[in-house]
Design an enzyme around this catalytic site. Structure first.
Site: not given
Ligand code: SAH
Length: 461
Positions: A74, A80, A83, A161, A285, A314, A335, A383, A410
């Site tokens: 790149c 940049c 990355c 990119c 994602q 989440y 969520e 998640d 993550c």
């Molecule tokens: N499982 C989903 C999203 C994961 S990202 C996927 O794979 O697409 C994490 C998510 O947590 C986001 O949507 C964000 O809005 C949510 N989030 C962040 N803080 C939170 C909280 N305190 N309670 C509930 N959800 C929350």
């Protein structure tokens, strides 16, 4: 006594890579972080910043290159900030990420012998992103569009990119052309004047549909039909042009205020056979190829059968929840973003899924209430965002005594912290697998399976 001085040159050997992607060297025992180096490099560096316990250096010259190095393909990589690992061979990048997760689990989580079952990389780690954000500003008297330089808000103009789709270059080019031809100004952060802040693109990897979002410090775009015509001219795959209004002095990538300038309000994408409608501000994602592998592993770990209830905490727009709903008796998604929950409900309906319920509130408020009202999930999937979960949510999960907890993370540090909390409350780590959703950057996803250690005899907390 600090043994290094700012603006002085040193010769160092890089020993390792930190979790934010810098090479780590020591000068008389004092840690120095140097971006864009690799373990095994001997290099001349310039010290650019000295703090109490460590310093930052800038790479001046490689004296002996590390065997892990490769030529970055790149042209913008050196400047940049997008990355961090493009100078390192892909297999070695995967090893670095594996080490970072294992170290976090051992040091922060105190799981002494923790070892991942493996890390799944991409077959072709290029052009994997379905979403890109390009800031717009002024440089040398011209409107420019590109990327922020490392640790700064100065924009490096660039048309392509290597981790995004090639069409982005034509889209950003068309927006600049529209601005130049029609006297539409770029937004200036320091004076809070000007109009166009960013161009944001989303692409559905399944249908090929593209959404273009223009973030602006204005409620209306001047001569918007000129912009629409230019964008439509690029490809008939561009099916949605949105104005995202942000009149405030902040640096939000996207606000909740969207106006459809042309075409669809949303685009659709398919993951694991389920169709999802995606709004400009939805979390989805960014690497769909790897996301399918990640979700499949999470579901494999969950071992859901059709008599089970699942809680997906989440849940975003219901991606994992709806995949789980196909296997389970019942799924509850939690969520914090109300719009995402509205999308999740609609996604369930569009896919004919009737055994999934979704609730909008913070997990810390909602999960304890759901458990108190008598929900007894057999499986909990969580998640969370980078900051991880919280005490109230984890305590409620433990109280509900699910058979298995599948944690998708993550951020290895918060995963390690939360896994330790679950381990102290009767759960044992069974399996773990990392997935590289973000090649050439420091980011990595981990899926961890924890089970009740004693098959149910643990006292309720
Ligand atoms: N499982 C989903 C999203 C994961 S990202 C996927 O794979 O697409 C994490 C998510 O947590 C986001 O949507 C964000 O809005 C949510 N989030 C962040 N803080 C939170 C909280 N305190 N309670 C509930 N959800 C929350």
């Amino acid at each position: 006594m600090i043994p290094v001085e700012k603006n002085k040159e040193y010769t160092v050997t890089i020993e390792n890579i930190s979790s934010d992607g810098n090479g780590i060297a020591h000068i008389d025992g004092f840690a120095v972080f140097v971006p864009q180096t690799a373990a095994g490099d001997t290099a001349e560096i310039l010290i650019v910043k000295v703090l109490k316990r460590f310093a930052y250096g800038k790479l001046l010259k490689i004296i002996t290159p590390s065997p892990l190095r490769c030529e970055s393909d790149c042209a913008h990589y050196k400047r940049c900030g997008g990355c961090q690992l493009r100078h390192i061979k892909y297999d070695a990048q995967l090893e670095i990420k594996k080490d970072i997760i294992e170290n976090a689990m051992r040091r922060i989580g105190a799981f002494e012998d923790f070892a991942l079952d493996g890390i799944t990389g991409m077959d072709k780690p290029e052009r994997y992103r379905n979403k890109m954000v390009f800031p717009i500003g002024r440089a040398d008297g011209k409107n420019v569009c590109g990327f922020y330089a490392q640790r700064s808000h100065s924009i490096i103009p660039l048309t392509d990119c290597a981790i995004g789709d090639e069409i982005n270059g034509r889209i950003t080019g068309a927006v600049l052309e529209y601005m130049n031809e029609n006297g539409v100004s770029a937004y200036d952060e320091s004076s809070h004047t000007g109009v166009i802040r960013r161009v944001f693109t989303r692409k559905s990897f399944c249908s090929g549909e593209i959404m273009v979002v223009i973030s602006a410090n204005a409620r209306k775009l001047p001569k918007r039909e000129k912009l629409i015509a230019k964008l439509r001219n690029i490809s008939d795959k561009i099916v949605s042009v949105i104005l995202n209004i942000n009149m405030k002095r902040n640096n939000l990538v996207i606000t909740d205020e969207n106006v459809t300038l042309w075409g669809a309000d949303r685009i659709s994408d398919t993951l694991c056979g389920i169709k999802f409608m995606i709004s400009p501000q939805s979390f989805f994602q960014i690497n769909p190829v790897q996301t399918e592998k990640l979700y499949q592993k999470a579901l494999e770990y969950a071992e859901i059968d059709n008599g089970m209830s699942v809680m997906d905490i989440y849940c975003g727009i219901g991606t994992i929840s709806l995949c789980a709903a196909k296997l389970a008796k019942r799924v509850i998604g939690v969520e914090i973003v109300a719009k995402a929950i509205a999308d999740a409900k609609e996604n369930a309906e569009n896919n004919g899924i009737q055994n999934a319920e979704f609730y909008a509130d913070s997990a810390g408020n909602l999960v304890p209430r759901l458990i108190a009202r008598g929900e007894t999930p057999d499986i909990v999937i969580l998640d969370p965002p980078r900051k991880g979960s919280d005490d109230a949510t984890l305590a409620a999960i433990v109280k509900a005594m699910p058979k298995r907890i599948v944690y998708v993370s993550c951020n290895p540090s918060t995963l390690a912290r939360d896994a330790r909390c679950l381990a102290d409350n009767g759960y044992t780590i069974e399996k773990s697998q990392a997935f590289d959703l973000f090649p050439h950057t420091m980011h990595v996803e981990t899926v961890l399976l924890m089970s009740r250690a004693d098959n149910g005899s643990v006292e309720k907390a």
